[in-house]
Design an enzyme around this catalytic site. Structure first.
Site, PDB file in Angstrom:
ATOM      1  N   LYS A 273       0.864  -1.185   0.000  1.00 12.65           N
ATOM      2  CA  LYS A 273       0.000   0.000   0.000  1.00 12.65           C
ATOM      3  C   LYS A 273       0.897   1.231   0.000  1.00 12.65           C
ATOM      4  O   LYS A 273       1.714   1.415   0.895  1.00 12.65           O
ATOM      5  CB  LYS A 273      -0.905   0.005   1.243  1.00 12.65           C
ATOM      6  N   ASP A 278      -2.431  10.304   3.317  1.00 15.38           N
ATOM      7  CA  ASP A 278      -3.829   9.925   3.522  1.00 15.38           C
ATOM      8  C   ASP A 278      -4.547  10.991   4.347  1.00 15.38           C
ATOM      9  O   ASP A 278      -4.478  11.001   5.571  1.00 15.38           O
ATOM     10  CB  ASP A 278      -3.914   8.560   4.229  1.00 15.38           C
ATOM     11  N   LYS A 285     -10.078  13.171   7.533  1.00 12.78           N
ATOM     12  CA  LYS A 285      -9.641  12.860   8.898  1.00 12.78           C
ATOM     13  C   LYS A 285      -9.628  14.147   9.720  1.00 12.78           C
ATOM     14  O   LYS A 285      -9.219  15.185   9.213  1.00 12.78           O
ATOM     15  CB  LYS A 285      -8.218  12.293   8.887  1.00 12.78           C
ATOM     16  N   ASP A 296       1.627   6.478   5.283  1.00  7.29           N
ATOM     17  CA  ASP A 296       0.662   5.534   4.722  1.00  7.29           C
ATOM     18  C   ASP A 296       1.179   4.825   3.459  1.00  7.29           C
ATOM     19  O   ASP A 296       0.446   4.081   2.821  1.00  7.29           O
ATOM     20  CB  ASP A 296      -0.664   6.263   4.449  1.00  7.29           C
ATOM     21  N   ASP A 355     -12.017   7.276   3.357  1.00  7.63           N
ATOM     22  CA  ASP A 355     -10.835   7.045   4.187  1.00  7.63           C
ATOM     23  C   ASP A 355     -10.456   5.555   4.220  1.00  7.63           C
ATOM     24  O   ASP A 355      -9.394   5.197   4.703  1.00  7.63           O
ATOM     25  CB  ASP A 355     -11.083   7.582   5.606  1.00  7.63           C
ATOM     26  N   GLU A 357      -9.318   3.782   1.883  1.00  6.88           N
ATOM     27  CA  GLU A 357      -8.780   3.842   0.522  1.00  6.88           C
ATOM     28  C   GLU A 357      -7.724   2.780   0.245  1.00  6.88           C
ATOM     29  O   GLU A 357      -7.523   2.392  -0.912  1.00  6.88           O
ATOM     30  CB  GLU A 357      -8.189   5.243   0.265  1.00  6.88           C
ATOM     31  N   ARG A 359      -7.583  -0.389   0.850  1.00  4.01           N
ATOM     32  CA  ARG A 359      -8.117  -1.634   0.284  1.00  4.01           C
ATOM     33  C   ARG A 359      -8.480  -1.465  -1.194  1.00  4.01           C
ATOM     34  O   ARG A 359      -8.486  -2.433  -1.942  1.00  4.01           O
ATOM     35  CB  ARG A 359      -9.309  -2.111   1.132  1.00  4.01           C
TER      36      ARG A 359
HETATM   37  N1  BES Z   1      -4.208   4.774   6.732  1.00  2.08           N
HETATM   38  C1  BES Z   1      -5.335   4.518   7.545  1.00  2.08           C
HETATM   39  C2  BES Z   1      -5.046   3.543   8.685  1.00  2.08           C
HETATM   40  C3  BES Z   1      -4.023   3.969   9.705  1.00  2.08           C
HETATM   41  C4  BES Z   1      -4.433   4.436  10.933  1.00  2.08           C
HETATM   42  C5  BES Z   1      -2.675   3.846   9.471  1.00  2.08           C
HETATM   43  C6  BES Z   1      -3.510   4.798  11.891  1.00  2.08           C
HETATM   44  C7  BES Z   1      -1.734   4.218  10.416  1.00  2.08           C
HETATM   45  C8  BES Z   1      -2.152   4.677  11.633  1.00  2.08           C
HETATM   46  C9  BES Z   1      -6.476   3.932   6.692  1.00  2.08           C
HETATM   47  O1  BES Z   1      -6.502   4.352   5.376  1.00  2.08           O
HETATM   48  C10 BES Z   1      -7.762   4.345   7.312  1.00  2.08           C
HETATM   49  O2  BES Z   1      -8.023   5.505   7.342  1.00  2.08           O
HETATM   50  N2  BES Z   1      -8.543   3.371   7.759  1.00  2.08           N
HETATM   51  C11 BES Z   1      -9.802   3.627   8.353  1.00  2.08           C
HETATM   52  C12 BES Z   1     -10.806   2.655   7.766  1.00  2.08           C
HETATM   53  C13 BES Z   1     -12.230   2.937   8.139  1.00  2.08           C
HETATM   54  C14 BES Z   1     -12.683   4.237   7.513  1.00  2.08           C
HETATM   55  C15 BES Z   1     -13.107   1.793   7.676  1.00  2.08           C
HETATM   56  C16 BES Z   1      -9.658   3.432   9.858  1.00  2.08           C
HETATM   57  O3  BES Z   1      -8.930   2.516  10.259  1.00  2.08           O
HETATM   58  O4  BES Z   1     -10.218   4.196  10.601  1.00  2.08           O
HETATM   59 ZN    ZN Z   2      -4.731   4.900   4.565  1.00  2.00          ZN
HETATM   60 MN    MN Z   3      -7.523   6.199   5.128  1.00  2.42          MN
END
Ligand code: BES
Ligand code: ZN
Ligand code: MN
Length: 511
Positions: A273, A278, A285, A296, A355, A357, A359
């Site tokens: 990834k 992000d 966010k 990210d 967010d 993204e 996947r």
């Molecule tokens: N890049 C983030 C996940 C992340 C969180 C990485 C903290 C490093 C530290 C990912 O893209 C994300 O935002 N995931 C969301 C998914 C949700 C919206 C289903 C999450 O984990 O909140």
């Molecule tokens: Zn992310």
């Molecule tokens: Mn994200």
């Protein structure tokens, strides 16, 4: 990077700015570890007593600087804690040595040359100490001290890392010891490459910039590189990658790096990834959650660095690296919550949360990687906050469509000193991603969010292909105080695991 050599020189006579010795935590106070006999002798056999008097205990990570007595060429002795002393006929575990060497290297930032007199019982201890020292010496200073590379110290910027490390007590002429040092140098250099990429600010490390760095470096090492730009991605139907990158001024890239070996019998695909920033996109966010989101792309950095390491080591296994690079930004052209994307596989995805993204870009890359029918695919991603909640910030989660493979990856991670834990893919969570409009939604229930993300990815893995998913959202980026060989910022998480997986696959040691 710091230079590292093995030497048979005596600890007393070697010229260096500091001499590193190990000290273990014994039942009755600090115990000087093997390798430091000559140093202890210079203190009239009283080194443990001196350390005890100074309050040193030998606890992991503890460092104590002492002035050298007459008889030692180096002006300073640095005693580094190894943690509990092992039983009589046991030796220190590799991770204890790696961390101690790392702590020592960090404590010596600003010095030029250090000699390490740590216990080096066998070749694996040599690898561990060498890796620890080279990883601990790492510093990211490109943006400090006026911005000129190498000018940091001169301009009153931060201290520079150790320039030179000599390991005493190894066997420079022994084949195994030599190979151990060479392997450690390559692995540490590439972990540090991943760290540099992660730490580079997102205004400089755009998808196109990442792709051109990757191309240039990979070519230097004789690798084949193909880059799909936004035109090619659109034409190729990569709806996931394009959908995520659409809101940004910096368009996405899909990079393929190919390493082949004439004697290879197996083929691994690594998929990373690579969200260079992000922001969350339209599902933005909040402040407090976006300051470190340059990290990210840590999965793509790990994939890139490990393919280069495999090439430098010349391992007899074929490895293809896929970097799914995009920047997730909100704008008038960004994907909206409610949009439906058509993925490279043909499946449609209703984007409920922009967010989620990672996947989406990985889905396309996994389908693409599957077309070559590799023996196994491993993807690496800072995928979910849920995984950080579950496992904390030092442990990555491993999910897989094959129990034996998941166990193997877990054991390999353990072996190289990376903390990880096996996680399930409960089939019942799949239906929480059912969409009234498309084949699947990019979000399901919040509880078990890391596993939901894993189940989403699984949909894009080719039929019958062994696959594992490493969610490194916790350990990829270290926000706390440095410890052992782990600095603040990008850690290079998963590089050592991927390299060892390639080694094991090459030797047919995977079952
Ligand atoms: N890049 C983030 C996940 C992340 C969180 C990485 C903290 C490093 C530290 C990912 O893209 C994300 O935002 N995931 C969301 C998914 C949700 C919206 C289903 C999450 O984990 O909140
Ligand atoms: Zn992310
Ligand atoms: Mn994200």
């Amino acid at each position: 990077m710091t230079a590292l050599t093995l030497s048979t020189a005596g600890a007393a006579t070697l010229r260096a700015d500091a001499l590193v010795v190990g000290v273990a935590k014994g039942p009755k106070g600090p115990v000087v570890a093997a390798g430091a006999e000559a140093v202890d002798k210079a203190y009239d056999g009283r080194l443990a007593a001196v350390l005890d008097a100074l309050g040193a205990t030998g606890a992991e990570g503890e460092t104590t600087k002492l002035p050298s007595p007459d008889g030692l060429k180096a002006p300073v002795v640095l005693a580094v804690g190894l943690g509990p002393a092992p039983d009589e006929d046991e030796s220190f575990d590799e991770e204890a040595l790696r961390r101690a060497a790392g702590s020592a290297a960090r404590a010596l930032h600003g010095s030029k040359k250090a000699a390490f007199a740590l216990p080096l019982e066998d070749a694996s201890a040599v690898t561990a100490v060498a890796e620890g020292a080279l990883l601990g010496a790492y510093a990211f200073t490109s943006y400090q001290g006026g911005g000129k590379k190498g000018a940091a110290a001169k301009n009153g910027g931060p201290k520079l890392p150790l320039a030179e490390v000599t390991l005493l007590g190894g066997k420079p002429r022994d084949k195994e010891h030599k190979a151990a040092v060479e392997r450690a140098i390559v692995v540490a250099a590439e972990v540090n490459t991943a760290r540099d990429l992660i730490n580079t600010p997102p205004n400089d490390l755009t998808p196109a910039a990442f792709a051109s760095i990757a191309s240039a470096t990979a070519k230097e090492h004789g690798l084949k590189v193909q880059v799909l730009d936004e035109k090619a991605l659109t034409k190729g139907g990569y709806g996931g990658i394009m959908g995520v990158g659409k809101g940004s001024e910096n368009p996405p890239r899909l990079v393929k790096i190919t390493y082949t070996h004439p004697e290879a019998e197996k083929h691994l695909a690594f998929v990373g990834k690579g969200i260079t920033y992000d922001s969350g996109g339209i599902s933005l966010k909040p402040a407090g959650h976006n300051e470190t989101m340059k990290c990210d792309m840590s999965g793509a950095a790990a994939v890139f660095a490990s393919v280069v390491a495999v090439a430098r080591l010349g391992l007899p296994v074929n490895v293809t690296g896929w970097l799914a690079l995009a920047e997730n930004m909100p704008s008038g052209s960004a994907t909206r919550p409610g949009d439906v994307l058509r993925m490279y596989s043909g499946k449609t995805v209703e984007v409920l949360n922009t967010d989620a993204e990672g996947r989406l870009v990985l889905g396309d890359a996994l389908t693409k990687a599957s077309e070559e029918n590799p023996d196994a695919i491993v993807d690496v991603a800072t995928l979910t906050g849920a995984m950080v909640l579950a496992l904390g910030d030092r442990t990555f989660g491993i999910m897989a469509n094959d129990d034996a493979f998941r166990t193997a990856v877990h054991e390999i991670a353990e072996e190289v000193g990376e903390q990880s834990w096996p996680m399930p893919l409960p089939a019942d969570l799949r239906k929480t991603m059912d969409s009234p409009t498309a084949d699947i939604a990019n979000m399901g229930v919040r509880m078990g969010g890391g596993l939901v993300a894993g189940l989403f990815l699984q949909e894009f893995v080719g039929e019958g292909i062994t696959w594992a998913h490493l969610d490194i959202a916790g350990p990829a980026f270290h926000e706390g105080a440095p410890y052992g060989y782990t600095p603040k910022g990008g850690t290079g998480s998963a590089v050592r695991t991927l390299v060892r997986l390639a080694e094991r696959t090459a030797t047919g040691d995977l079952g």
